[in-house]
Motif scaffolding. Sequence first.
Motif, PDB file in Angstrom:
ATOM      1  N   ALA A  24      -1.648  -3.101  11.878  1.00 50.83           N
ATOM      2  CA  ALA A  24      -0.233  -3.034  11.522  1.00 50.83           C
ATOM      3  C   ALA A  24       0.012  -1.679  10.870  1.00 50.83           C
ATOM      4  O   ALA A  24      -0.930  -0.923  10.615  1.00 50.83           O
ATOM      5  CB  ALA A  24       0.133  -4.160  10.561  1.00 50.83           C
ATOM      6  N   VAL A  25       1.268  -1.398  10.602  1.00 50.70           N
ATOM      7  CA  VAL A  25       1.635  -0.178   9.889  1.00 50.70           C
ATOM      8  C   VAL A  25       2.540  -0.588   8.732  1.00 50.70           C
ATOM      9  O   VAL A  25       3.471  -1.376   8.917  1.00 50.70           O
ATOM     10  CB  VAL A  25       2.365   0.822  10.814  1.00 50.70           C
ATOM     11  N   ALA A  26       2.237  -0.076   7.551  1.00 50.19           N
ATOM     12  CA  ALA A  26       3.064  -0.383   6.387  1.00 50.19           C
ATOM     13  C   ALA A  26       4.441   0.255   6.549  1.00 50.19           C
ATOM     14  O   ALA A  26       4.589   1.313   7.158  1.00 50.19           O
ATOM     15  CB  ALA A  26       2.390   0.132   5.122  1.00 50.19           C
ATOM     16  N   ALA A  27       5.434  -0.400   5.998  1.00 46.62           N
ATOM     17  CA  ALA A  27       6.806   0.106   6.048  1.00 46.62           C
ATOM     18  C   ALA A  27       6.939   1.329   5.140  1.00 46.62           C
ATOM     19  O   ALA A  27       6.013   1.688   4.405  1.00 46.62           O
ATOM     20  CB  ALA A  27       7.768  -0.989   5.601  1.00 46.62           C
ATOM     21  N   SER A  28       8.093   1.957   5.153  1.00 44.25           N
ATOM     22  CA  SER A  28       8.314   3.152   4.339  1.00 44.25           C
ATOM     23  C   SER A  28       8.271   2.850   2.840  1.00 44.25           C
ATOM     24  O   SER A  28       8.126   3.752   2.032  1.00 44.25           O
ATOM     25  CB  SER A  28       9.632   3.824   4.716  1.00 44.25           C
ATOM     26  N   ASN A  29       8.388   1.560   2.462  1.00 47.66           N
ATOM     27  CA  ASN A  29       8.256   1.194   1.051  1.00 47.66           C
ATOM     28  C   ASN A  29       6.840   0.710   0.724  1.00 47.66           C
ATOM     29  O   ASN A  29       6.547   0.319  -0.402  1.00 47.66           O
ATOM     30  CB  ASN A  29       9.280   0.131   0.663  1.00 47.66           C
ATOM     31  N   GLY A  30       5.935   0.703   1.732  1.00 48.20           N
ATOM     32  CA  GLY A  30       4.549   0.322   1.508  1.00 48.20           C
ATOM     33  C   GLY A  30       4.241  -1.138   1.795  1.00 48.20           C
ATOM     34  O   GLY A  30       3.084  -1.531   1.806  1.00 48.20           O
ATOM     35  N   THR A  77       0.864  -1.179   0.000  1.00 48.45           N
ATOM     36  CA  THR A  77       0.000   0.000   0.000  1.00 48.45           C
ATOM     37  C   THR A  77       0.901   1.230   0.000  1.00 48.45           C
ATOM     38  O   THR A  77       2.096   1.132  -0.295  1.00 48.45           O
ATOM     39  CB  THR A  77      -0.950  -0.023   1.222  1.00 48.45           C
ATOM     40  N   VAL A  78       0.342   2.368   0.336  1.00 50.21           N
ATOM     41  CA  VAL A  78       1.147   3.586   0.402  1.00 50.21           C
ATOM     42  C   VAL A  78       2.034   3.536   1.642  1.00 50.21           C
ATOM     43  O   VAL A  78       1.681   2.910   2.641  1.00 50.21           O
ATOM     44  CB  VAL A  78       0.252   4.850   0.405  1.00 50.21           C
ATOM     45  N   PRO A  79       3.189   4.169   1.599  1.00 51.62           N
ATOM     46  CA  PRO A  79       4.109   4.130   2.739  1.00 51.62           C
ATOM     47  C   PRO A  79       3.462   4.630   4.038  1.00 51.62           C
ATOM     48  O   PRO A  79       2.697   5.588   4.038  1.00 51.62           O
ATOM     49  CB  PRO A  79       5.244   5.070   2.315  1.00 51.62           C
ATOM     50  N   ASN A  80       3.763   3.929   5.115  1.00 50.68           N
ATOM     51  CA  ASN A  80       3.362   4.284   6.479  1.00 50.68           C
ATOM     52  C   ASN A  80       1.851   4.298   6.719  1.00 50.68           C
ATOM     53  O   ASN A  80       1.394   4.864   7.714  1.00 50.68           O
ATOM     54  CB  ASN A  80       3.971   5.628   6.894  1.00 50.68           C
ATOM     55  N   ALA A  81       1.081   3.672   5.842  1.00 51.68           N
ATOM     56  CA  ALA A  81      -0.370   3.599   6.052  1.00 51.68           C
ATOM     57  C   ALA A  81      -0.663   2.660   7.211  1.00 51.68           C
ATOM     58  O   ALA A  81       0.079   1.712   7.463  1.00 51.68           O
ATOM     59  CB  ALA A  81      -1.066   3.095   4.792  1.00 51.68           C
ATOM     60  N   LYS A  82      -1.736   2.927   7.914  1.00 48.64           N
ATOM     61  CA  LYS A  82      -2.188   2.022   8.973  1.00 48.64           C
ATOM     62  C   LYS A  82      -3.008   0.920   8.309  1.00 48.64           C
ATOM     63  O   LYS A  82      -3.836   1.190   7.452  1.00 48.64           O
ATOM     64  CB  LYS A  82      -3.015   2.776  10.001  1.00 48.64           C
TER      65      LYS A  82
END
Length: 111
Positions: free
Chosen positions: A65-71, A48-53
């Motif tokens: 969870a939280v997506a990483a900086s690469n999504g 998904t988009v970077p840092n999305a919940k």
Amino acid sequence: KKVDPSDIKNITIENPTPSPSSSVFVTIERPTDEEVTDERIITISGKTVPNAKIVVLTESNEEAAVAASNGNFSTEIALDDGENIIEISAIAQNGEIAKAKLTVTYSTETF
């Protein structure tokens, strides 16, 4: 009847700025829709988009969870017996939401 040129008013209509289309997306890489598994706990992974919940919901469980900086994201969730409808939501930092839904069946029967 004649119109005096001083009575003619020019009106300019500007094209409204189109609202930007949603840039939020969620792609599920694992598991696949309609998958049948004999594992009670499965890993949900995707992009998904970077840092999305990320919020993963089933009938009886929820995980965040939280997506990483690469999504990329990955989290585990426990399945109920039988068919499980799994909803995955990605919530961007600007509040936009993208959702995906898939069905995974938990069964220990041999086919």
